[in-house]
Write a protein that holds these residues in place. Structure first.
Motif, short mmCIF file in Angstrom:
data_model
loop_
_atom_site.label_atom_id
_atom_site.label_comp_id
_atom_site.label_asym_id
_atom_site.label_seq_id
_atom_site.Cartn_x
_atom_site.Cartn_y
_atom_site.Cartn_z
N PRO A 37 0.84 -1.22 0.00
CA PRO A 37 0.00 0.00 0.00
C PRO A 37 0.86 1.26 0.00
O PRO A 37 0.70 2.12 0.83
CB PRO A 37 -0.80 -0.12 1.30
N GLU A 38 1.78 1.34 -0.91
CA GLU A 38 2.70 2.47 -1.02
C GLU A 38 2.91 2.75 -2.49
O GLU A 38 2.74 1.86 -3.31
CB GLU A 38 4.08 2.10 -0.45
N ARG A 90 -5.93 1.68 -5.57
CA ARG A 90 -6.71 0.98 -4.55
C ARG A 90 -8.04 0.52 -5.12
O ARG A 90 -8.54 -0.56 -4.81
CB ARG A 90 -6.95 1.89 -3.35
N VAL A 120 1.15 -1.90 6.47
CA VAL A 120 -0.22 -1.40 6.51
C VAL A 120 -0.39 -0.45 7.71
O VAL A 120 0.07 -0.75 8.81
CB VAL A 120 -1.21 -2.57 6.66
N HIS A 121 -1.04 0.67 7.47
CA HIS A 121 -1.25 1.62 8.57
C HIS A 121 -2.47 1.22 9.40
O HIS A 121 -3.32 0.46 8.95
CB HIS A 121 -1.42 3.03 8.02
N ASP A 125 -5.22 2.51 10.26
CA ASP A 125 -6.61 2.79 9.88
C ASP A 125 -6.94 2.30 8.47
O ASP A 125 -7.95 2.69 7.90
CB ASP A 125 -6.85 4.30 9.97
N ASP A 126 -6.11 1.44 7.93
CA ASP A 126 -6.32 0.99 6.56
C ASP A 126 -7.54 0.05 6.49
O ASP A 126 -7.66 -0.87 7.29
CB ASP A 126 -5.07 0.26 6.07
N LEU A 170 -8.17 -2.06 4.16
CA LEU A 170 -7.85 -3.25 3.38
C LEU A 170 -8.07 -4.56 4.14
O LEU A 170 -8.72 -5.48 3.62
CB LEU A 170 -6.40 -3.15 2.90
N ARG A 214 -1.30 -4.55 13.19
CA ARG A 214 -1.70 -3.15 13.38
C ARG A 214 -1.87 -2.81 14.85
O ARG A 214 -1.85 -1.66 15.24
CB ARG A 214 -2.99 -2.87 12.62
#
Lengths: 352, 352
Positions: free
Chosen positions: A79-80, A120, A140-141, A143-144, A146, A163
DNA sequence: AGGTACTGTGGGAGCGCTCCCACAAGTGAT
DNA sequence: ATCACTTGTGGGAGCGCTCCCACAGTACCT
């Protein structure tokens, strides 16, 4: 184009049926041989294998996917933006581990970037179409959305770097807590007593665990934890610079700094130099990640190494297991998510 | 697992058939709408689209691939180990261009490394299974069997950097000949008269074209080409070093060097420095690629830029066209391969 | 002798789509 | 009114496989 009916008749690729005819057996038997079922006699197996070799038969993936309802592919979702992927050795190491673990498998690896909104969007479509049997999630952050999406689609997934402590997905992580302890204990062992910590982004679970490790190591060695010695950073060089300035202003007597990443340490080093502190004579410095930058810094940076390649391997092992014993989601919810934590290693260099 | 027959009955993903029922039309009509056929009335189209939205229908890729005999996927094949892929900006630039060109397409991009024998083995299987509709080939050496394999399997392919003037595959290239001319003409314009050339690997067609450009530029400016000023390199830094030593020994009076790559130029620079030559005062230096190294060299290096991202885009355009009007190989052999050559640009910096 | 089990095998049904043929309905020229 | 197209539509057949049921053959117990 040739007419539809005549498509694969003679010139095209051989089919299961043709192999069966050639070997003088039924379709089912050839399928069993191809898929390594044990319920085939040795003689039959040999005959089928000979026919396969003679005809140069290669199974049609699409037909198999349709009939068996699986794709034999998994995705590594990043996710980057691509730029970061190429810039950070973290990803290429991870990819190497994943590739190695997959190399003796029939599974195919897809690399998917989901940095932009548009990407996305495509990814969402992609997953909704169930084009992969499982997903590897890196970086992955908190609040993602995904992970939730994957859960809802019931697609097996493994995340690197949970997370939170309550991570619901199967996860693989390095021992951030232990790694931080190693760093601090090392500094204590070198006689340092006023050890500061520049943290990572506070919304990243691993950064929190490093703070915990830092605190506990001090406490267990009988030192009080002075919160004036803890300054939040964000893993960036600039963040390291700012944090170091704040720390020097508050506690000019500090004699060691543990930074949550090598890049952060590089920023801190810059400020320390400008302030006239010698490394390691006046202030010892320890980073995290053991990235290329650690080796090339002046002086070379002591750093905590994470076994990233191994993590990649472990992720694949867990994911394949999950894909293999895929079950109704109901029974799945009752089990706790699997977790795996790999040990870190302190790499000592001249900075401490 | 649920019984075979019941698999997709109710809880699963909606099928074309279900969408058709919902919209009150036939299966064929839904298929036409999904695939954007113009032979559907507006009212029907709207009804189908509504049904698709309501049910959250997403086509089953495997079924489509099986029925239509295409995969909607193409592969970017890199016949190098992963390490080089990550190390060289060439590849990430190319990937960016390819990704951009593909982003408004349904096509999916696969990245395949074929550096080791084992990986090549897998790739061969992969291609034999026709798991992609087309292939993008980058950085292929002259004696690589891959192109022939693709031709035999009748898989459309586009190559970046043709292997020779007689390249049979559709190719995209930058103007190596013109780029070299630009470099040499620039040096002539700066008043240099004794211009040496360190070549690339002689088995690489692009390197040959750069030599041709070098020679022709000198000739057309009325200078004789002195073969003592041409020394073979291999694109590497070490090769640049060795070549520069040979050139200095043979022609100590040279006042400019055109190197076939930036890395080569970096090697040459090293030797020039050691020999006490100032750059650009005594010897002007020009590289090729305009890579990151060119900007960071001391002094910054004048270099010939190739539009790599655009090349990636062009490759996709050509490949998609080839996939679209795929024809029997027979009629294909009669046409000459398509070629595309993109202009280079000289980026002037302090080294010349 | 009959039952029970297991092993190995053949082939029907079905996965969800695309392609194409058939055909109804409309349009305009003769 | 007839013919010749064109436009829009429905649905059969088929893509190449996996899954599973049926069944023949053999082995081992009662």
């Amino acid at each position: 184009m040739a007419s539809h009916g005549a498509r694969g008749r003679s010139g095209g690729r051989p089919t299961l049926e043709e192999v069966a005819a050639r070997a003088g057996v039924g379709r089912g038997t050839v399928s069993r041989v191809i898929n390594g079922s044990p319920r085939v006699s040795d003689a039959t197996r040999a005959a089928v294998e000979a026919a396969v070799a003679e005809l140069g038969y290669v199974p049609n993936t699409a037909a198999r996917a349709l009939a068996a309802n699986r794709t034999d592919a998994i995705a590594l979702v990043v996710p980057e933006p691509e730029t970061r992927f190429f810039a950070e050795p973290y990803f290429s190491d991870m990819l190497r581990g994943v590739g190695a673990a997959l190399s003796d498998t029939e599974m195919q690896l897809l690399l998917i970037f989901a940095g932009s909104d548009r990407e996305r969007q495509r990814l969402a479509q992609y997953l909704a179409a169930h084009r992969v049997d499982g997903v590897l999630l890196v970086s992955v952050h908190a609040d993602d959305p995904l992970p939730d999406m994957l859960a809802q689609l019931e697609i097996p997934a493994v995340i690197s770097g949970p997370r939170s402590a309550a991570e619901t997905l199967t996860s693989v992580d390095s021992d951030n807590y232990g790694g931080a302890r190693q760093a601090v204990e090392h500094l204590l062992g070198r006689g340092r007593r006023t050890i500061a910590h520049i943290t990572g982004r506070l919304d990243v679970y691993g950064a929190q665990r490093r703070i915990d490790g830092y605190r506990d190591a001090l406490r267990e060695a009988g030192h009080a934890v002075d919160e004036l010695l803890v300054e939040p950073g964000d893993f960036s060089e600039d963040g390291g610079r700012r944090a170091m300035e704040a720390l020097l202003a508050r506690r000019p007597d500090l004699d060691a700094v543990f930074a949550a990443s090598d890049v952060t340490a590089a920023g801190a080093r810059h400020v320390l130099r400008e302030a006239g502190r010698r490394i390691p004579d006046d202030v010892a410095l320890v980073g995290y990640d053991d990235s290329a930058i650690a080796r090339h810094l002046d002086p070379p940076l002591t750093s905590v190494r994470q076994p990233i390649e191994e993590m990649g391997r472990a992720m694949i092992d867990l994911l394949l297991a999950e894909v293999a014993d895929r079950r109704p989601a109901v029974s799945r919810e009752l089990e706790p998510p699997r977790r795996m934590v790999l040990a870190t290693e302190l790499v000592e260099r001249a900075s401490s």
